[in-house]
Design an enzyme around this catalytic site. Structure first.
Site, short mmCIF file in Angstrom:
data_model
loop_
_atom_site.label_atom_id
_atom_site.label_comp_id
_atom_site.label_asym_id
_atom_site.label_seq_id
_atom_site.Cartn_x
_atom_site.Cartn_y
_atom_site.Cartn_z
N GLY A 128 -3.99 3.16 0.94
CA GLY A 128 -4.26 2.42 2.16
C GLY A 128 -3.08 2.27 3.10
O GLY A 128 -3.15 1.51 4.06
N HIS A 160 6.31 -1.42 3.53
CA HIS A 160 6.11 -2.80 3.99
C HIS A 160 5.27 -3.57 2.99
O HIS A 160 4.48 -3.01 2.24
CB HIS A 160 5.48 -2.85 5.39
CG HIS A 160 4.20 -2.10 5.53
ND1 HIS A 160 4.15 -0.72 5.63
CD2 HIS A 160 2.92 -2.53 5.62
CE1 HIS A 160 2.89 -0.34 5.77
NE2 HIS A 160 2.12 -1.42 5.75
N ASN A 194 0.86 -1.18 0.00
CA ASN A 194 0.00 0.00 0.00
C ASN A 194 0.90 1.23 0.00
O ASN A 194 1.91 1.26 0.70
CB ASN A 194 -0.89 0.01 1.24
CG ASN A 194 -1.84 -1.18 1.28
OD1 ASN A 194 -2.33 -1.62 0.26
ND2 ASN A 194 -2.08 -1.69 2.47
#
Length: 115
Positions: free
Chosen positions: A94, A101, A88
């Site tokens: 998001g 990550h 994301n």
């Protein structure tokens, strides 16, 4: 390391986490708000705020992550039925923690479109 970043603190072992994989470049642990029966996060130990901030010199790190993701999925018994890997980026993508990550999601059928 970014002193204000929760993922940097996890990587530095200042915040405890259930580590499922670690090497000199990355760390993997369960997501505290899982969106699937199996939901892990894979973070680089180097602070990179988002995919947009990655630099050409990070290409080796990205290659390393891509080679380790399948091993983490195999260890979680996701290889036979499959899994999803997600990055994301920024608010509309998001991203809720400003540290790059990868999400590994599995244990159920993933629908499309995702959001």
């Amino acid at each position: 390391m970014n002193q204000d970043c929760i993922f940097c603190k996890i990587a530095a072992k200042q915040i405890p986490s259930q580590i499922i994989y670690e090497d000199e470049y990355i760390l993997a642990f369960p997501d505290i708000q899982p969106q699937a029966p199996v939901h892990f996060l894979v973070i680089p130990k180097k602070h990179i705020e988002s995919l947009l901030e990655a630099q050409p010199e990070d290409s080796e790190l990205f290659g390393h992550v891509m080679s380790i993701l399948p091993e983490i999925a195999r260890q979680a018994n996701l290889a036979e039925d499959g899994f999803r890997v997600v990055i994301n980026t920024k608010h509309n993508g998001g991203q809720t923690v400003p540290h790059l990550h990868w999400h590994i999601l599995g244990g159920r059928f993933m629908t499309w479109p995702p959001g």
